[in-house]
Design a protein around this motif. Structure first.
Motif, short mmCIF file in Angstrom:
data_model
loop_
_atom_site.label_atom_id
_atom_site.label_comp_id
_atom_site.label_asym_id
_atom_site.label_seq_id
_atom_site.Cartn_x
_atom_site.Cartn_y
_atom_site.Cartn_z
N ASP A 42 54.39 62.36 27.78
CA ASP A 42 54.37 63.49 26.73
C ASP A 42 53.55 64.52 26.70
O ASP A 42 53.83 65.65 26.49
CB ASP A 42 54.72 62.85 25.25
N SER A 43 52.45 64.04 26.91
CA SER A 43 51.26 64.74 26.83
C SER A 43 51.30 65.84 28.01
O SER A 43 50.52 66.85 27.94
CB SER A 43 49.93 63.97 27.41
N ASP A 90 42.47 67.79 30.18
CA ASP A 90 43.47 67.17 31.79
C ASP A 90 42.50 66.90 32.81
O ASP A 90 42.73 66.49 33.77
CB ASP A 90 44.26 68.59 32.16
#
Length: 125
Positions: free
Chosen positions: A61-62, A89
């Motif tokens: 989902d991220s 990230d």
């Protein structure tokens, strides 16, 4: 099966990179392949994966909408296009493969027998 990851680097927030993972060995089309990442002090995190060529890719989902995984069967290579990068990230990105992935374990790091060496992605804010 051997994997070689490349393409990492340092980018500004909002930037993009394309990571590559070249896979040597037989039956690339039937391999389950995936990307994981591990930030300093954190557990390895699933990013994207597919059980074999032609099967839909599953995303965490991220990263949905920002990262895209693709496979080039002619080059035995898996790509991870990473867009709109955020500081969170930043991590070492790993590719992984398995010849007989257990059902429903695509996001489980311990299910994969083969790993690349990792490529560092650094994001500056």
């Amino acid at each position: 099966v051997q994997l070689q990851a490349s393409g990492g680097g340092m980018v500004q927030a909002g930037g993009s990179l394309r990571l590559s993972c070249t896979v040597s060995g037989p039956t690339f089309r039937s391999l389950a392949v995936a990307w994981f990442r591990q930030a300093s002090g954190k557990e390895r995190e699933f990013i994207a994966g597919s059980k074999r060529s032609g099967v839909n890719t599953v995303y965490a989902d991220s990263v949905k909408g920002r990262f895209t995984m693709s496979r080039d069967n002619a080059k035995n290579t898996v790509y991870l296009q990473v867009n709109s990068l955020k500081p969170e990230d930043a991590a070492v990105y790993y590719c992984a493969a398995d010849t007989g992935l257990i059902t429903n374990s695509i996001a489980t790091a311990t299910a994969y027998d083969y790993w690349g060496q990792g490529t560092q992605v650094t994001v500056s804010s």
